[in-house]
Write a protein that holds these residues in place. Structure first.
Motif, PDB file in Angstrom:
ATOM      1  N   HIS A 117       0.929  -1.648  -0.284  1.00  0.00           N
ATOM      2  CA  HIS A 117      -0.216   0.114  -0.304  1.00  0.00           C
ATOM      3  C   HIS A 117       1.450   1.006  -0.148  1.00  0.00           C
ATOM      4  N   SER A 138      -6.309   0.907   5.896  1.00  0.00           N
ATOM      5  CA  SER A 138      -7.514  -0.121   5.494  1.00  0.00           C
ATOM      6  C   SER A 138      -7.768  -0.570   5.700  1.00  0.00           C
ATOM      7  N   PRO A 183     -17.241   3.433   0.807  1.00  0.00           N
ATOM      8  CA  PRO A 183     -17.250   4.345  -0.520  1.00  0.00           C
ATOM      9  C   PRO A 183     -18.803   4.442  -0.264  1.00  0.00           C
ATOM     10  N   ASN A 280     -10.659   7.965   0.660  1.00  0.00           N
ATOM     11  CA  ASN A 280     -11.749   9.086   1.054  1.00  0.00           C
ATOM     12  C   ASN A 280     -11.705  10.483   0.818  1.00  0.00           C
TER      13      ASN A 280
HETATM   14  O1  KG4 Z   1      -7.465  -1.384   1.501  1.00  0.00           O
HETATM   15  P1  KG4 Z   1      -8.051  -2.098   0.953  1.00  0.00           P
HETATM   16  O2  KG4 Z   1      -9.160  -2.257  -0.412  1.00  0.00           O
HETATM   17  O3  KG4 Z   1      -8.543  -3.594   1.625  1.00  0.00           O
HETATM   18  C1  KG4 Z   1      -7.199  -3.983   2.797  1.00  0.00           C
HETATM   19  O4  KG4 Z   1      -6.368  -4.118   3.108  1.00  0.00           O
HETATM   20  O5  KG4 Z   1      -7.960  -3.697   3.693  1.00  0.00           O
HETATM   21  O6  KG4 Z   1      -9.416  -1.104   1.745  1.00  0.00           O
HETATM   22  C2  KG4 Z   1     -10.123  -1.290   2.127  1.00  0.00           C
HETATM   23  C3  KG4 Z   1     -10.777  -0.485   2.879  1.00  0.00           C
HETATM   24  C4  KG4 Z   1     -12.963  -0.884   3.474  1.00  0.00           C
HETATM   25  O7  KG4 Z   1     -12.745  -0.601   4.302  1.00  0.00           O
HETATM   26  C5  KG4 Z   1     -13.338   0.389   2.313  1.00  0.00           C
HETATM   27  O8  KG4 Z   1     -14.769   0.259   2.689  1.00  0.00           O
HETATM   28  C6  KG4 Z   1     -12.827   1.250   2.596  1.00  0.00           C
HETATM   29  O9  KG4 Z   1     -11.678   0.169   2.213  1.00  0.00           O
HETATM   30  N1  KG4 Z   1     -12.022   2.395   1.121  1.00  0.00           N
HETATM   31  C7  KG4 Z   1     -12.979   3.450   1.628  1.00  0.00           C
HETATM   32  C8  KG4 Z   1     -13.070   4.227   0.297  1.00  0.00           C
HETATM   33  N2  KG4 Z   1     -13.189   3.970  -0.211  1.00  0.00           N
HETATM   34  C9  KG4 Z   1     -12.444   2.237   0.336  1.00  0.00           C
HETATM   35  N3  KG4 Z   1     -13.571   3.867   2.742  1.00  0.00           N
HETATM   36  C10 KG4 Z   1     -14.147   5.195   3.433  1.00  0.00           C
HETATM   37  N4  KG4 Z   1     -14.111   6.324   1.746  1.00  0.00           N
HETATM   38  C11 KG4 Z   1     -13.525   6.023   0.600  1.00  0.00           C
HETATM   39  N5  KG4 Z   1     -14.317   6.654  -0.794  1.00  0.00           N
END
Ligand code: KG4
Ligand code: ZN
Length: 341
Positions: A117, A138, A183, A280
């Motif tokens: 990341h 994440s 999201p 976000n």
């Molecule tokens: O890094 P990632 O794709 O997967 C992991 O390594 O966990 O992160 C996924 C996380 C989820 O909790 C998802 O709801 C959050 O990132 N996420 C967001 C947004 N886009 C993805 N949280 C808030 N606002 C967003 N726009």
């Protein structure tokens, strides 16, 4: 001549492969998302995720190589996420990458998912100089780190309980929003008033640590109470959009406050963000405001490189390869792994 790295990522619900030149230039980036398959369950089903990775991994990898116009013989190495993540899901990528590397006679580089990341910040024109602060947010992790080297990190703070993404997802779920909740909640928040609902903030003895479980539980309870009120025909105390905006604002300010403290404490003037929550919009804009106020340079990866992808794994793999990191024959997936000291 540039080094071509094939990156492979299967730590959660995205099957991804990418080819990246010299850690910086993305030649291809293929992501097969499993969101549709998990949606009806309201979250990721680990067994299903692993089986879908098995179905997709070879097709996705072939597509990534074809789109980069590269064959296995053009590659310098293969990089694969070895942890942390869902262990069954990780195993698919690790086994596949091991077999591919062995058959092609290529070095295999294991990559820590969170280091991947961070490396999303290395894809592009201008990249942070060392050392820099990175906020990693994440679905499963929330860390503040200093990148002392491209692939060596010192942890300044971490969550004591839930990750920021977990708080977004669980609160969104209690509101009946569909998976992935972050999201969805963020979209709804755009229509609401962030000052409408008061939510608690965490005070910890370690000021750079995070805690989201209190905020998460308070928000879920508030929403459930409001649902009951409405079921009894009482007028709504606030709209769902107001609630979403207040939740988003509360989570984001927990993150932004700690970035500010980290900058003050270390004096480091370069800050990057990484991980799904870095997509976000409120977080991105509040940090932009903070960077002007505190006079630091902010690095924000493109949205598509914030959520899980393999370009970031290939980039991290390149820098780890330069450091001489190579997988043992016994490499296995690990669900839990520390990113730094
Ligand atoms: O890094 P990632 O794709 O997967 C992991 O390594 O966990 O992160 C996924 C996380 C989820 O909790 C998802 O709801 C959050 O990132 N996420 C967001 C947004 N886009 C993805 N949280 C808030 N606002 C967003 N726009
Ligand atoms: Zn991730």
């Amino acid at each position: 001549m540039s080094s071509l790295i094939l990156g492979i990522e299967t730590s959660c619900d995205e099957t991804a492969a990418a080819v990246v030149a010299s850690g910086r230039r993305v030649l291809s980036d293929v992501v097969a998302s499993q969101i549709c398959a998990h949606k009806s369950f309201g979250g990721v089903v680990p067994e299903l995720a692993a089986r879908l990775h098995v179905d997709e991994i070879d097709v996705v990898t072939k597509r990534a190589l074809a789109a980069a116009n590269a064959g296995l013989s053009d590659l310098t190495a293969i990089a694969v996420t070895s942890g942390p993540g869902l262990v069954g899901a990780l195993h698919v990528g690790v086994s596949f990458a091991k077999a591919l590397a062995l058959s092609a006679g290529l070095p295999l580089v294991p990559v820590h998912h969170l280091a991947g990341h961070v490396a999303a910040n290395y894809l592009g024109e201008s990249i942070p100089e060392l050392p820099f602060i990175c906020l990693i947010v994440s679905g499963g992790h929330t860390h503040l780190v200093i990148a002392e080297e491209r692939m060596r990190f010192r942890v300044l703070g971490r969550t004591r309980d839930d990750a920021a993404g977990e708080a977004f997802d669980k609160i969104a779920r209690s509101m009946g929003l569909s998976y992935p909740g972050g999201p969805e909640l963020s979209r709804l928040a755009e229509l609401g008033d962030p000052g409408a609902v008061r939510l608690p903030s965490a005070r910890l003895d370690q000021p750079l640590d995070f805690s989201f479980s209190g905020l998460k539980t308070a928000a879920v309870n508030l929403y459930n109470n409001e649902k009951e009120r409405r079921a009894f025909g009482k007028p709504p105390a606030w709209s769902d959009a107001d609630f979403a905006a207040s939740v988003e604002c509360a989570i984001v300010s927990e993150l932004v406050v700690r970035v500010e403290k980290a900058v003050e404490k270390t004096g480091i003037k370069q800050v990057a963000i990484a991980g799904g929550v870095a997509a976000n919009r409120r977080l991105r804009s509040e940090l932009a405001v903070l960077s002007a106020k505190k006079n630091f340079t902010l690095f924000i990866p493109e949205q598509k490189y914030c959520t899980d992808n393999a370009a970031m794994i290939a980039s991290a793999g390149f820098f780890a390869y330069l450091d001489g990191v190579r997988a043992e024959d016994t490499l296995a997936a690990s669900a839990v792994a520390e990113i730094g000291c």
